[in-house]
Design an enzyme around this catalytic site. Structure first.
Site, PDB file in Angstrom:
ATOM      1  N   GLU A 267      37.002  71.162  17.249  1.00  0.00           N
ATOM      2  CA  GLU A 267      38.096  70.579  16.244  1.00  0.00           C
ATOM      3  C   GLU A 267      39.173  70.700  17.545  1.00  0.00           C
ATOM      4  O   GLU A 267      39.452  71.636  17.900  1.00  0.00           O
ATOM      5  CB  GLU A 267      38.335  71.505  15.194  1.00  0.00           C
ATOM      6  CG  GLU A 267      39.215  70.576  14.297  1.00  0.00           C
ATOM      7  CD  GLU A 267      40.559  71.326  14.369  1.00  0.00           C
ATOM      8  OE1 GLU A 267      41.531  70.802  15.115  1.00  0.00           O
ATOM      9  OE2 GLU A 267      40.869  72.419  13.632  1.00  0.00           O
ATOM     10  N   CYS A 303      46.794  72.749  13.665  1.00  0.00           N
ATOM     11  CA  CYS A 303      46.265  71.343  14.091  1.00  0.00           C
ATOM     12  C   CYS A 303      46.553  70.023  13.035  1.00  0.00           C
ATOM     13  O   CYS A 303      46.437  69.251  13.273  1.00  0.00           O
ATOM     14  CB  CYS A 303      44.747  71.454  13.974  1.00  0.00           C
ATOM     15  SG  CYS A 303      44.208  72.695  13.001  1.00  0.00           S
TER      16      CYS A 303
HETATM   17  P1  NAP Z   1      42.086  76.080  24.733  1.00  0.00           P
HETATM   18  O1  NAP Z   1      42.862  76.388  26.264  1.00  0.00           O
HETATM   19  O2  NAP Z   1      41.350  75.116  24.242  1.00  0.00           O
HETATM   20  O3  NAP Z   1      41.007  77.350  24.660  1.00  0.00           O
HETATM   21  C1  NAP Z   1      40.450  77.852  23.519  1.00  0.00           C
HETATM   22  C2  NAP Z   1      39.191  78.676  24.057  1.00  0.00           C
HETATM   23  O4  NAP Z   1      38.398  77.865  25.002  1.00  0.00           O
HETATM   24  C3  NAP Z   1      39.507  79.926  25.115  1.00  0.00           C
HETATM   25  O5  NAP Z   1      38.610  80.797  24.703  1.00  0.00           O
HETATM   26  C4  NAP Z   1      39.191  79.064  26.345  1.00  0.00           C
HETATM   27  O6  NAP Z   1      38.946  80.192  27.329  1.00  0.00           O
HETATM   28  C5  NAP Z   1      38.032  78.415  25.891  1.00  0.00           C
HETATM   29  N1  NAP Z   1      37.975  77.373  27.110  1.00  0.00           N
HETATM   30  C6  NAP Z   1      39.283  76.298  27.118  1.00  0.00           C
HETATM   31  N2  NAP Z   1      38.821  75.604  28.137  1.00  0.00           N
HETATM   32  C7  NAP Z   1      37.493  75.722  28.484  1.00  0.00           C
HETATM   33  C8  NAP Z   1      36.574  75.148  29.285  1.00  0.00           C
HETATM   34  N3  NAP Z   1      36.872  74.203  30.331  1.00  0.00           N
HETATM   35  N4  NAP Z   1      35.487  75.696  29.490  1.00  0.00           N
HETATM   36  C9  NAP Z   1      35.128  77.029  28.775  1.00  0.00           C
HETATM   37  N5  NAP Z   1      35.895  77.462  28.079  1.00  0.00           N
HETATM   38  C10 NAP Z   1      36.988  76.792  27.837  1.00  0.00           C
HETATM   39  O7  NAP Z   1      43.168  76.614  23.658  1.00  0.00           O
HETATM   40  P2  NAP Z   1      44.246  77.689  23.488  1.00  0.00           P
HETATM   41  O8  NAP Z   1      44.293  78.767  24.427  1.00  0.00           O
HETATM   42  O9  NAP Z   1      44.250  78.115  22.088  1.00  0.00           O
HETATM   43  O10 NAP Z   1      45.519  76.936  23.545  1.00  0.00           O
HETATM   44  C11 NAP Z   1      45.979  75.910  24.703  1.00  0.00           C
HETATM   45  C12 NAP Z   1      46.503  74.585  23.912  1.00  0.00           C
HETATM   46  O11 NAP Z   1      45.366  74.151  23.106  1.00  0.00           O
HETATM   47  C13 NAP Z   1      47.555  74.842  22.992  1.00  0.00           C
HETATM   48  O12 NAP Z   1      48.786  74.616  23.634  1.00  0.00           O
HETATM   49  C14 NAP Z   1      47.272  73.437  22.127  1.00  0.00           C
HETATM   50  O13 NAP Z   1      47.857  72.194  22.775  1.00  0.00           O
HETATM   51  C15 NAP Z   1      45.739  73.388  21.641  1.00  0.00           C
HETATM   52  N6  NAP Z   1      45.188  73.904  20.605  1.00  0.00           N
HETATM   53  C16 NAP Z   1      44.878  73.204  19.873  1.00  0.00           C
HETATM   54  C17 NAP Z   1      44.528  73.743  18.157  1.00  0.00           C
HETATM   55  C18 NAP Z   1      44.094  72.990  17.273  1.00  0.00           C
HETATM   56  O14 NAP Z   1      43.912  73.270  16.307  1.00  0.00           O
HETATM   57  N7  NAP Z   1      43.721  71.711  17.666  1.00  0.00           N
HETATM   58  C19 NAP Z   1      44.632  75.011  18.134  1.00  0.00           C
HETATM   59  C20 NAP Z   1      44.986  75.919  19.238  1.00  0.00           C
HETATM   60  C21 NAP Z   1      45.340  75.412  20.509  1.00  0.00           C
HETATM   61  P3  NAP Z   1      39.940  80.949  28.270  1.00  0.00           P
HETATM   62  O15 NAP Z   1      41.257  81.016  27.594  1.00  0.00           O
HETATM   63  O16 NAP Z   1      39.303  82.227  28.411  1.00  0.00           O
HETATM   64  O17 NAP Z   1      40.010  80.153  29.488  1.00  0.00           O
END
Ligand code: NAP
Length: 529
Positions: A267, A303
């Protein structure tokens, strides 16, 4: 606190700390590190967790539904017993207020109990029985019976923005456990302490209810390598993820490129368009205030945050736009989850303001230090919006873009260029909506949930909820991550042809020992055959 936070991995019923590298979480309210140090999980710990899950699956999938329900309810009870400590860790790591922490914990225990009821009812098994017709001409018909079976070990990625409800004991975990899939959680590095405290509640509940070891493990780490190893492990059969589009797509590609491809249910967020029809712009309707609150709720870190509001030009729309911007200004600053999320928000908001044809409407748009963020509202014409892909990105934070359309055709042309969304909302009266030919149908093509006269934030947990949507909102629009249908991501059908009664699974036996509703020769019935 009944147990301390050690920073170790929880592997089945034991713990492990093989990793030499450590990291800390951060209190966004005070700008200081929290007291705990967390070990980075190693490949060997990944292997142990996944092999334990593989072995546990053989026993766990065969347990009666009421035994799994007992486990889920025991997790809820443990979370309630530890409530004070859990709320304290949650607040330290997220900066979110106490009311939100308690509310989210209540939602989490409510989800666990809802999925316990699903496990107990066996309704998820979707039994279909077609009895044999040995005398059918020209060829006899065999006895064919079908039911759903669990897929196997599921890897769940904790989400940053819901440390309880979409993380260690959140909806992905509860739904997978309900239908017989062991779960290995990759804790989100921003709230590793909360993940461990919740993980220990699950570990304790698993022991209390005599679950097989390996039904649950928690691995922690702050690099993408850990998540990659978990998705690549041959014992992993499916993945649940909530987070960024970049993360969701990367994991989904990894799942597809494996020797044995697996589904990755990601998601990835949405800009959740809102169409404001002329009657809804009247000040007495109160939509400007309601939407300002929705845009800024939880510092916009949802989200379902309404990131795009479209209206038709005229004095009503102009007044609505100004009122919305004034209300967002009145909300003031809010603490975001992490400096990285706050700086990404500030950069994106600044980038939006700098795009051709975009006018800033809020006045308090100065950048803030560290984690504090101010809301932002900007306006652009529909024509300028349509030709600029940068304006269609999700701004994760308290920001919304207003799009002024010339008329209904212009509105429809603009909605047509939108990608898939979690939600789409319509504000207006029934006559207006009925006369806007094709509008509801078009929004239905774009989104997983349609709302009339409401705000998209606040996702009710109930069987009727669909929290998903066409790509890129999710990787598979057929499935939801909220509500009891979330279990459908973790099951697959299996048909049994000409099986003797003695070796059929209980759900398919003639005498219906589970007492469940089944389709027998085309008719729904709970009667024995
Ligand atoms: P994220 O960067 O997508 O990370 C979520 C999880 O996935 C973390 O555990 C991260 O690990 C892992 N991950 C991310 N990219 C990966 C990859 N290429 N390979 C393997 N694992 C991966 O999200 P976030 O840290 O929650 O927040 C960053 C941004 O995501 C926010 O600024 C926002 O834009 C978006 N977000 C969207 C939603 C939504 O509901 N759609 C919710 C939360 C965040 P690590 O952190 O250990 O690298």
């Amino acid at each position: 606190m009944q147990y301390t936070i050690t920073g170790h991995q929880l592997l089945g019923f034991s713990e492990s700390a093989l990793g030499k590298n450590t990291y800390q979480t951060f209190n966004p309210q005070t700008g200081t590190a929290t007291p705990w140090k967390f070990c980075e999980a190693t490949d060997s710990e990944v292997h142990t967790a996944m092999e334990l899950a593989r072995t546990a699956f053989e026993t766990y999938r065969e347990l009666p539904g009421n035994h799994r329900a007992e486990f889920l309810r025991a997790i809820a009870v443990q979370l309630e017993l530890q409530q004070e400590d859990l709320v304290s860790v949650y607040m330290q790591e997220s900066g979110l207020p106490e009311g939100r922490a308690r509310g989210e914990l209540g939602r989490t225990t409510g989800q666990l109990r809802a999925f316990a009821a699903v496990a107990e009812s066996s309704s998820w098994m979707e039994v279909r029985i077609d009895t044999a017709q040995p005398d059918r001409a020209p060829a006899p018909k065999p006895d064919i019976r079908k039911c759903m079976r669990p897929l196997g070990p599921v890897v769940v990625f904790g989400a940053s923005n819901f440390p309880f409800a979409f993380s260690t004991a959140g909806g992905d975990t509860a739904s997978a456990l309900a239908v017989g899939c062991p779960v290995v959680v990759k804790g989100h590095p921003m709230h590793a302490g909360t993940s461990e405290a919740v993980g220990r509640c699950i570990q304790m509940a698993a022991r209390q209810t005599a679950m097989p070891e390996g039904v649950f493990s928690l691995l922690q780490g702050s690099s993408i390598g850990l998540g990659e190893s978990l998705v690549r492990h041959p014992a992993t059969k499916a993945v649940g993820f909530t987070g960024s589009k970049a993360g969701g797509l990367a994991l989904s590609r990894l799942g597809a490129e494996r020797e044995e491809p697996i589904p990755v249910f990601a998601e990835m967020g949405s800009i959740n368009p809102v169409v404001v029809l002329p009657s809804a712009t009247e000040p007495g309707k109160g939509w400007a205030k309601a939407y300002a609150l929705s845009v800024t709720l939880g510092a916009g870190q949802f989200c379902t945050n309404p990131g795009l509001v479209l209206g038709i030009e005229g004095s009503g729309w102009t007044a609505f736009s100004k009122a919305l911007a004034a209300e967002v200004d009145a909300v003031g600053t809010a603490c975001m989850l992490h400096p990285k999320i706050a700086s990404q928000y500030q950069e994106l908001r600044t980038d939006f303001f700098a795009q051709p044809g975009v006018s800033r409407m809020t006045s308090k748009d100065e950048d803030q230090a560290d984690t504090r963020a101010t809301g932002g509202v900007a306006v652009v014409s529909a024509a300028a919006f349509r030709k600029n892909a940068r304006l269609k990105r999700e701004v994760f934070g308290p920001f919304t873009l207003l799009v002024t359309c010339e008329d209904q055709q212009d509105l429809m042309r603009t909605l047509t260029v939108l990608e898939g969304q979690l939600t789409a909302s319509l504000l207006g009266d029934e006559t207006e909506i009925k006369s806007a030919t094709g509008l509801v149908a078009l929004l239905g093509e774009k989104a997983g949930r349609l709302l009339i006269n409401g705000v998209p934030t606040g996702v009710e947990v109930c069987p009727g909820m669909h929290h998903g949507g066409p790509f890129p909102a999710t990787t598979d629009s057929r499935f939801t991550s909220v509500g009891t249908d979330a279990v459908k991501r973790w099951i697959r059908p299996l048909s049994f042809q000409n099986f003797p009664e003695g070796i059929l699974p209980p759900a398919l036996k003639d005498d219906n020992p589970l007492g469940i509703l089944r389709m027998v020769n085309g008719e729904m019935t709970a009667d024995p055959i």
